[in-house]
Scaffold this motif. Structure first.
Motif, short mmCIF file in Angstrom:
data_model
loop_
_atom_site.label_atom_id
_atom_site.label_comp_id
_atom_site.label_asym_id
_atom_site.label_seq_id
_atom_site.Cartn_x
_atom_site.Cartn_y
_atom_site.Cartn_z
N LEU A 107 29.46 -28.17 -54.59
CA LEU A 107 29.17 -29.48 -55.19
C LEU A 107 28.25 -29.33 -56.39
O LEU A 107 28.37 -30.06 -57.38
N SER A 108 27.33 -28.39 -56.30
CA SER A 108 26.41 -28.15 -57.42
C SER A 108 27.16 -27.65 -58.65
O SER A 108 26.90 -28.08 -59.78
N TYR B 82 37.80 -30.59 -57.06
CA TYR B 82 36.80 -31.57 -57.48
C TYR B 82 37.18 -32.95 -56.94
O TYR B 82 36.33 -33.67 -56.39
N ARG B 83 38.44 -33.31 -57.08
CA ARG B 83 38.91 -34.60 -56.58
C ARG B 83 38.67 -34.72 -55.08
O ARG B 83 38.22 -35.75 -54.58
N ALA B 84 38.98 -33.64 -54.35
CA ALA B 84 38.82 -33.65 -52.90
C ALA B 84 37.36 -33.85 -52.51
O ALA B 84 37.04 -34.65 -51.61
N GLU B 85 36.46 -33.15 -53.18
CA GLU B 85 35.03 -33.28 -52.85
C GLU B 85 34.49 -34.64 -53.26
O GLU B 85 33.68 -35.24 -52.54
N LEU B 86 34.91 -35.14 -54.39
CA LEU B 86 34.47 -36.46 -54.83
C LEU B 86 34.96 -37.53 -53.87
O LEU B 86 34.20 -38.45 -53.50
N MET B 87 36.22 -37.43 -53.46
CA MET B 87 36.76 -38.41 -52.52
C MET B 87 36.03 -38.35 -51.18
O MET B 87 35.76 -39.39 -50.56
N MET C 97 32.94 -37.49 -50.76
CA MET C 97 31.63 -38.08 -51.01
C MET C 97 31.71 -39.61 -51.04
O MET C 97 30.89 -40.31 -50.42
N MET C 98 32.71 -40.13 -51.74
CA MET C 98 32.85 -41.57 -51.83
C MET C 98 33.24 -42.17 -50.49
O MET C 98 32.76 -43.25 -50.12
N PRO D 194 31.89 -43.00 -63.40
CA PRO D 194 32.06 -44.31 -62.76
C PRO D 194 31.34 -44.42 -61.42
O PRO D 194 30.79 -45.48 -61.08
N TYR D 195 31.35 -43.35 -60.65
CA TYR D 195 30.66 -43.35 -59.37
C TYR D 195 29.15 -43.44 -59.58
O TYR D 195 28.46 -44.23 -58.93
#
Length: 256
Positions: free
Chosen positions: A220-221, A27-32, A34-35, A158-159
């Motif tokens: 991601l979903s 999750y962290r990897a995908e969020l990073m 994306m950001m 937060p994002y």
């Protein structure tokens, strides 16, 4: 979240996270990722429009371009601050790539990103002149609004909150571009130049939504980071762009 529910199950059922502490590694990897894509695209977009300021045909247009340059850099900083919570060295980030660098106009850009530079593929292409910049701003602005509306529902609170705060300004960037496009399209010469730019930018902006079939979207979903499939977002953009272009007396290119 109950004690017997995993983080993955919690997210799949619509749960939200508010800090990096409980975020699973994937999750962290995908969020990073994306950001990073957002930050890099905003920095590259800001740098690209900086060059267009001096092409502006009037003071109002110069102010509009300057506003876009400033606010896109500000948006990048807001999300980069969130990345700092995950350990990103924010002080070094701005020097990681040349944000003003562009490839040739006829280059074939890999939409999967390039060498750690996570900007959307469209931001690797250069502007030719003021009309070119205005048309790209309108078409990509419409895409950005749709893509960011998707992000306002992301499971990392937060994002999502930052995206909700910058979305009205991104909408205004598109509207400023549309004001400029209507002025350009008011004359035969301007409309012809704009139509040429539309033919160039329309397919390149369409690619920013990603492949129609995406294994990554399914992941991601499950994490609650995405909700609408790529093709659904692209279809919505095509309709919005078609309506805007028609209002300006311009034609939508036939999809390849």
């Amino acid at each position: 979240m109950t004690n017997d529910m995993s983080i993955a199950d919690y997210l799949a059922e619509g749960g939200k996270l508010s800090s990096p502490d409980n975020a699973p590694p994937l999750y962290r990897a995908e969020l990073m990722r994306m950001m990073s894509s957002f930050v890099d695209s905003e920095l590259a977009g800001s740098a690209g429009f900086a060059a267009a300021i001096n092409w502006a045909p009037g003071i109002a247009e110069r102010i509009a371009a300057s506003r876009i340059v400033l606010e896109k850099a500000d948006h990048a900083e807001r999300v980069l601050d969130l990345m700092g919570d995950f350990g990103t060295d924010t002080a070094l980030y701005n020097r990681a790539h040349s944000w003003a660098a562009r490839l040739d106009r006829d280059a074939v850009v890999d939409t999967r990103r390039m060498g750690g530079d996570m900007r959307l593929s469209v931001f690797h292409y250069p502007f030719e002149d003021w009309t070119d910049a205005v048309v790209m701003n309108v078409l990509m602005g419409l895409a950005t609004v749709i893509q960011l509306e998707e992000m306002t529902h992301a499971s990392y609170t937060p994002y999502a909150e930052v995206i909700r705060s910058v979305l009205p300004r991104e909408k205004r960037h598109m509207e400023l571009g549309l004001e400029g496009l209507k002025k350009l399209a008011a004359t035969d010469e301007g409309r012809g130049a704009a139509q040429k730019a539309v033919a160039y930018w329309h397919p390149r902006v369409a690619e920013t939504f990603g492949p129609a079939v995406s294994e990554r979207f399914a992941r991601l979903s499950r994490f609650g980071l995405r909700h609408s499939e790529n093709e659904a977002l692209r279809t919505r953009w095509r309709a919005d762009a078609g309506s805007v272009l028609e209002d300006c007396g311009l034609k939508t290119p036939v999809a390849a």
